[in-house]
Design a protein around this motif. Structure first.
Motif, PDB file in Angstrom:
ATOM      1  N   GLY A 118       0.807  -1.204   0.000  1.00 35.74           N
ATOM      2  CA  GLY A 118       0.000   0.000   0.000  1.00 35.74           C
ATOM      3  C   GLY A 118       0.847   1.264   0.000  1.00 35.74           C
ATOM      4  O   GLY A 118       2.068   1.221   0.198  1.00 35.74           O
ATOM      5  N   VAL A 119       0.190   2.405  -0.204  1.00 33.37           N
ATOM      6  CA  VAL A 119       0.903   3.668  -0.362  1.00 33.37           C
ATOM      7  C   VAL A 119       1.682   4.043   0.895  1.00 33.37           C
ATOM      8  O   VAL A 119       2.708   4.725   0.832  1.00 33.37           O
ATOM      9  CB  VAL A 119      -0.091   4.787  -0.753  1.00 33.37           C
ATOM     10  CG1 VAL A 119      -1.046   5.101   0.394  1.00 33.37           C
ATOM     11  CG2 VAL A 119       0.643   6.042  -1.190  1.00 33.37           C
ATOM     12  N   GLY A 120       1.238   3.573   2.076  1.00 35.89           N
ATOM     13  CA  GLY A 120       1.942   3.878   3.316  1.00 35.89           C
ATOM     14  C   GLY A 120       3.329   3.270   3.392  1.00 35.89           C
ATOM     15  O   GLY A 120       4.171   3.731   4.181  1.00 35.89           O
ATOM     16  N   ALA A 121       3.615   2.248   2.564  1.00 34.20           N
ATOM     17  CA  ALA A 121       4.939   1.630   2.573  1.00 34.20           C
ATOM     18  C   ALA A 121       6.019   2.587   2.089  1.00 34.20           C
ATOM     19  O   ALA A 121       7.195   2.396   2.393  1.00 34.20           O
ATOM     20  CB  ALA A 121       4.939   0.373   1.709  1.00 34.20           C
ATOM     21  N   LEU A 122       5.607   3.631   1.337  1.00 35.64           N
ATOM     22  CA  LEU A 122       6.600   4.602   0.874  1.00 35.64           C
ATOM     23  C   LEU A 122       7.290   5.286   2.047  1.00 35.64           C
ATOM     24  O   LEU A 122       8.478   5.644   1.951  1.00 35.64           O
ATOM     25  CB  LEU A 122       5.938   5.636  -0.028  1.00 35.64           C
ATOM     26  CG  LEU A 122       6.858   6.721  -0.606  1.00 35.64           C
ATOM     27  CD1 LEU A 122       7.945   6.090  -1.474  1.00 35.64           C
ATOM     28  CD2 LEU A 122       6.058   7.739  -1.403  1.00 35.64           C
ATOM     29  N   VAL A 123       6.572   5.482   3.149  1.00 32.80           N
ATOM     30  CA  VAL A 123       7.179   6.089   4.334  1.00 32.80           C
ATOM     31  C   VAL A 123       8.351   5.240   4.821  1.00 32.80           C
ATOM     32  O   VAL A 123       9.434   5.761   5.117  1.00 32.80           O
ATOM     33  CB  VAL A 123       6.131   6.272   5.446  1.00 32.80           C
ATOM     34  CG1 VAL A 123       6.784   6.777   6.730  1.00 32.80           C
ATOM     35  CG2 VAL A 123       5.032   7.226   4.993  1.00 32.80           C
ATOM     36  N   GLN A 124       8.160   3.922   4.894  1.00 35.53           N
ATOM     37  CA  GLN A 124       9.240   3.053   5.346  1.00 35.53           C
ATOM     38  C   GLN A 124      10.402   3.062   4.368  1.00 35.53           C
ATOM     39  O   GLN A 124      11.575   3.066   4.776  1.00 35.53           O
ATOM     40  CB  GLN A 124       8.728   1.628   5.540  1.00 35.53           C
ATOM     41  CG  GLN A 124       9.745   0.707   6.200  1.00 35.53           C
ATOM     42  CD  GLN A 124       9.165  -0.666   6.521  1.00 35.53           C
ATOM     43  OE1 GLN A 124       8.034  -0.975   6.167  1.00 35.53           O
ATOM     44  NE2 GLN A 124       9.956  -1.485   7.200  1.00 35.53           N
ATOM     45  N   VAL A 125      10.112   3.077   3.070  1.00 39.75           N
ATOM     46  CA  VAL A 125      11.180   3.115   2.063  1.00 39.75           C
ATOM     47  C   VAL A 125      12.047   4.354   2.259  1.00 39.75           C
ATOM     48  O   VAL A 125      13.286   4.278   2.301  1.00 39.75           O
ATOM     49  CB  VAL A 125      10.584   3.104   0.642  1.00 39.75           C
ATOM     50  CG1 VAL A 125      11.675   3.343  -0.399  1.00 39.75           C
ATOM     51  CG2 VAL A 125       9.876   1.788   0.361  1.00 39.75           C
ATOM     52  N   THR A 252      -0.535   8.228   5.473  1.00 39.94           N
ATOM     53  CA  THR A 252      -0.507   7.414   6.689  1.00 39.94           C
ATOM     54  C   THR A 252       0.577   6.350   6.554  1.00 39.94           C
ATOM     55  O   THR A 252       0.573   5.565   5.604  1.00 39.94           O
ATOM     56  CB  THR A 252      -1.864   6.735   6.923  1.00 39.94           C
ATOM     57  OG1 THR A 252      -2.873   7.744   7.001  1.00 39.94           O
ATOM     58  CG2 THR A 252      -1.838   5.935   8.215  1.00 39.94           C
ATOM     59  N   PRO A 253       1.536   6.317   7.482  1.00 42.36           N
ATOM     60  CA  PRO A 253       2.671   5.384   7.322  1.00 42.36           C
ATOM     61  C   PRO A 253       2.288   3.935   7.567  1.00 42.36           C
ATOM     62  O   PRO A 253       1.333   3.625   8.287  1.00 42.36           O
ATOM     63  CB  PRO A 253       3.678   5.878   8.361  1.00 42.36           C
ATOM     64  CG  PRO A 253       2.860   6.556   9.393  1.00 42.36           C
ATOM     65  CD  PRO A 253       1.696   7.177   8.666  1.00 42.36           C
ATOM     66  N   SER A 254       3.078   3.060   6.963  1.00 45.25           N
ATOM     67  CA  SER A 254       2.944   1.623   7.167  1.00 45.25           C
ATOM     68  C   SER A 254       4.348   1.032   7.231  1.00 45.25           C
ATOM     69  O   SER A 254       5.187   1.335   6.383  1.00 45.25           O
ATOM     70  CB  SER A 254       2.151   0.981   6.015  1.00 45.25           C
ATOM     71  OG  SER A 254       2.196  -0.422   6.101  1.00 45.25           O
ATOM     72  N   LEU A 315       8.655  11.052   6.678  1.00 48.84           N
ATOM     73  CA  LEU A 315       7.647  10.720   7.685  1.00 48.84           C
ATOM     74  C   LEU A 315       6.239  11.137   7.266  1.00 48.84           C
ATOM     75  O   LEU A 315       5.260  10.637   7.815  1.00 48.84           O
ATOM     76  CB  LEU A 315       8.006  11.371   9.020  1.00 48.84           C
ATOM     77  CG  LEU A 315       9.262  10.797   9.713  1.00 48.84           C
ATOM     78  CD1 LEU A 315       9.631  11.631  10.928  1.00 48.84           C
ATOM     79  CD2 LEU A 315       9.018   9.345  10.119  1.00 48.84           C
ATOM     80  N   VAL A 316       6.138  12.072   6.301  1.00 44.07           N
ATOM     81  CA  VAL A 316       4.812  12.492   5.829  1.00 44.07           C
ATOM     82  C   VAL A 316       4.531  11.984   4.421  1.00 44.07           C
ATOM     83  O   VAL A 316       3.508  12.358   3.829  1.00 44.07           O
ATOM     84  CB  VAL A 316       4.676  14.029   5.886  1.00 44.07           C
ATOM     85  CG1 VAL A 316       4.658  14.511   7.312  1.00 44.07           C
ATOM     86  CG2 VAL A 316       5.785  14.713   5.096  1.00 44.07           C
ATOM     87  N   GLY A 317       5.438  11.143   3.859  1.00 48.69           N
ATOM     88  CA  GLY A 317       5.117  10.485   2.599  1.00 48.69           C
ATOM     89  C   GLY A 317       5.906  10.937   1.397  1.00 48.69           C
ATOM     90  O   GLY A 317       5.459  10.753   0.263  1.00 48.69           O
ATOM     91  N   SER A 318       7.102  11.495   1.584  1.00 44.91           N
ATOM     92  CA  SER A 318       7.912  11.919   0.451  1.00 44.91           C
ATOM     93  C   SER A 318       8.623  10.728  -0.185  1.00 44.91           C
ATOM     94  O   SER A 318       8.958   9.753   0.482  1.00 44.91           O
ATOM     95  CB  SER A 318       8.942  12.962   0.904  1.00 44.91           C
ATOM     96  OG  SER A 318       9.906  13.187  -0.100  1.00 44.91           O
TER      97      SER A 318
END
Length: 593
Positions: A118-125, A252-254, A315-318
């Motif tokens: 999901g799109v929240g995985a981008l935060v972890q990347v 939203t982070p994941s 942390l906010v999705g960059s």
């Protein structure tokens, strides 16, 4: 108080350096407001066009338009923050005009991560990438032996070569090209890209001091004009309903990625630092006419700034960010490396991030225009890498290190199926020519350092042949083995020859041996000889014309000895002569490297 005075008071000072003559505006200078606005606009326009990297990852992940726009807006915030930190300098940042783009190396892995979790995985990347970057930043000053100019130059050259194929495809609108199909070139795309590239080159080469500042912007505008006249600008109605200003919506982070994809992220992030180092070194070299080696403390500050900006915005999705090589090409084209341009460009990126209408318009730039910009950047990077490689004397170790690494990277680019049999977690790495070149050149550099000594000596035997040839062969052979700068090796050889001739003219006894020592900062040559120490006269060279017309042979001999001393002090950075007992003496020649 003028803008230049305000900036000189606010900005942390740069390190002292001699200003290159080809620069129109150097690092700590401030262009006039009109020129500043145009230059900042060109830099912002380039990286805004490169937001296509985010769009490519979003396409892989199958994201909706609102999700894609959220990532684009947050990435623009991260790019603005990273650009501002680099331009500001001080304890966090390099103090150079280094503009940031979405990291193209992360397109595939980020798209796969988002598709899986999901799109929240981008935060972890992005956060993992930032942590790796920040962890490596403080270590850069200790890693200088791993990144000599030959290694960095190879990576920079490969980065340019890797841009060629996608740039040509975008510029010519190429379709097809499989094993049994012909390449189909789109004539309109070729016209658009040709117009844009012609505008860039013509103004950069023949535009003079003022017009060269506008080269890239005029070229892009010319390409956009041809695209509009030919009906290639699409989606204008889609923009009509977008608001002019709005705060971007955080993601939203994941944190649920598996170990395989995390390993790929860590490895790519670590190897990306080669590109980061290369860009920082190129900018340092651009700002210093007396550049000799990488300033690894500055490199470390620049890498830490990159990691800090990615951590905050991630942390906010960059999307992860990286220095833009196309903007470095713009610095070269315009002759302007002023830090204030980076601050102004960061302000423009922030403005676009807060305007949905502007950020959505980024998707309308034709691929042909982006292809022309990428071709210009590729040409600049290839030549810059070759220049950096050629700045060092190379022996067989250096030739194989550079040549085999480029061969490995080019093989990966030309034969993409080579990595098909590898596990999926490694396929991201082994299938990228830039990564393969970086790994090969690093490993070969470490391998070829085995058995290489930082000091060497050679006995001089007048009966074995010409003494001059023995001295020259020793200095040049060791200079290549140590990958010393070619200019320093040449001076060292000339100084050693002059020292031998000075000893012979002064009747100080025959030379016995040569010894050389090298590290990245110093090259020292010691000439052991019979007899007392050679006297080193100071002052200016004597008037040889007057002495040659006279009859005083003793005065002429003394004058010739003074000439040799003056030549030695001119060729070497430091000269010493002293006796060591037993009827022997040593002449020491030191060269800053």
């Amino acid at each position: 108080m003028t803008l230049s005075q305000l900036l000189s008071r606010w900005l942390p000072p740069s390190k002292p350096a001699r200003r290159p003559f080809e620069l129109v505006y150097a690092a700590d200078e401030c262009p006039p407001p009109a020129a500043l606005g145009l230059l900042a606009l060109q830099h912002a326009a380039i990286v805004l066009a490169l937001i296509a990297h985010v769009l490519a990852a979003a396409k892989i992940a199958g994201l909706s338009p609102p999700q894609t726009h959220s990532i684009v807006a947050m990435t623009l915030l991260g790019m603005a923050l990273g650009t501002a930190l680099q331009a500001w300098g001080g304890r966090l940042g390099s103090g150079t005009l280094l503009v940031f783009q979405p990291d193209p190396m992360m397109i595939t892995v980020a798209g796969a991560a988002i598709a899986a979790q999901g799109v929240g995985a981008l935060v972890q990347v992005t956060v993992v990438t930032a942590l790796v970057t920040m962890g490596l930043g403080p270590l850069m000053r200790y890693l200088r032996p791993l990144f000599p100019p030959t290694v960095v130059g190879t990576v920079i050259c490969m980065g340019g070569l890797a841009l060629v194929e996608p740039a040509v495809r975008s510029a010519l609108g190429i379709s097809g090209g499989g094993a049994t199909t012909r390449l189909q070139i789109d004539a309109v795309s070729a016209l658009i890209s040709g117009t844009a590239l012609t505008g860039i080159v013509v103004l950069s080469v023949w535009g003079g001091r003022r017009l060269r500042l506008l080269g890239l912007l005029v070229g892009m505008l010319a390409g956009l004009l041809i695209a509009a006249l030919s009906g290639r600008l699409e989606g204008m109605d889609w923009l009509a309903g977008a608001p002019l200003l709005a705060l971007p919506e955080p993601i939203t982070p994941s944190f649920s990625l598996g170990p395989e994809i995390l390993m790929a992220i860590v490895l790519i992030a670590a190897l990306n630092q080669l590109d980061n180092i290369g860009c920082l070194i190129v900018m340092d070299k651009t700002n210093n006419a007396d550049w000799r080696r990488a300033d690894m403390q500055m490199v470390g500050r620049g890498i830490r700034a990159n990691g800090a900006s990615d951590l905050i915005s991630g942390l906010v999705g960059s999307f992860p960010t990286a220095p833009s090589s196309a903007n470095i090409a713009l610095v070269h084209a315009t002759g302007s490396s002023a830090r204030v341009i980076g601050l102004a460009a960061a302000g423009l990126l922030l403005l676009v991030a807060l305007s949905p209408k502007l950020s959505m318009a980024l998707t309308l730039i034709p691929q042909a225009v982006l292809g022309a910009v990428s071709l210009y950047a590729a040409a600049y990077l290839i030549v810059s890498g070759i220049e950096m490689i050629a700045s060092r004397a190379l022996d067989s170790r250096g030739i194989f290190m550079v040549g085999l690494s480029l061969c490995a990277g080019l093989a990966t680019l030309l034969m993409p199926g080579l990595s098909e049999g590898l596990p999926e977690s490694l396929r991201f790495l082994a299938g990228d020519g830039f990564v393969v070149t970086g790994l090969c050149v690093l490993l070969l550099n470490l391998l070829f350092r085995l058995g290489s000594k930082r000091s060497a000596s050679s006995l001089l035997d007048p009966m074995a042949g010409a003494l001059n040839h023995q001295i020259t062969d020793f200095v040049e052979r060791q200079g290549r083995a140590w990958s010393a700068r070619a200019e320093v090796v040449q001076r060292a050889a000339l100084a050693a020859l002059e020292a031998a001739e000075a000893l012979a003219a002064a009747g100080r006894g025959r030379p016995l041996s040569l010894q050389g020592r090298f590290d990245e900062f110093n090259l020292d040559i010691e000439l052991l000889h019979e007899g007392p120490a050679l006297p080193l006269a100071g002052g200016q060279a004597p008037n040889m014309d007057a002495l040659l017309d006279g009859d005083d042979e003793a005065a002429l001999d003394a004058a010739m000895q003074r000439v040799s001393s003056v030549l030695l002090r001119h060729l070497a950075d430091k000269v010493e002569s002293s006796g060591i007992g037993g009827g022997h003496a040593v002449l020491r020649l030191h060269f800053d490297h």
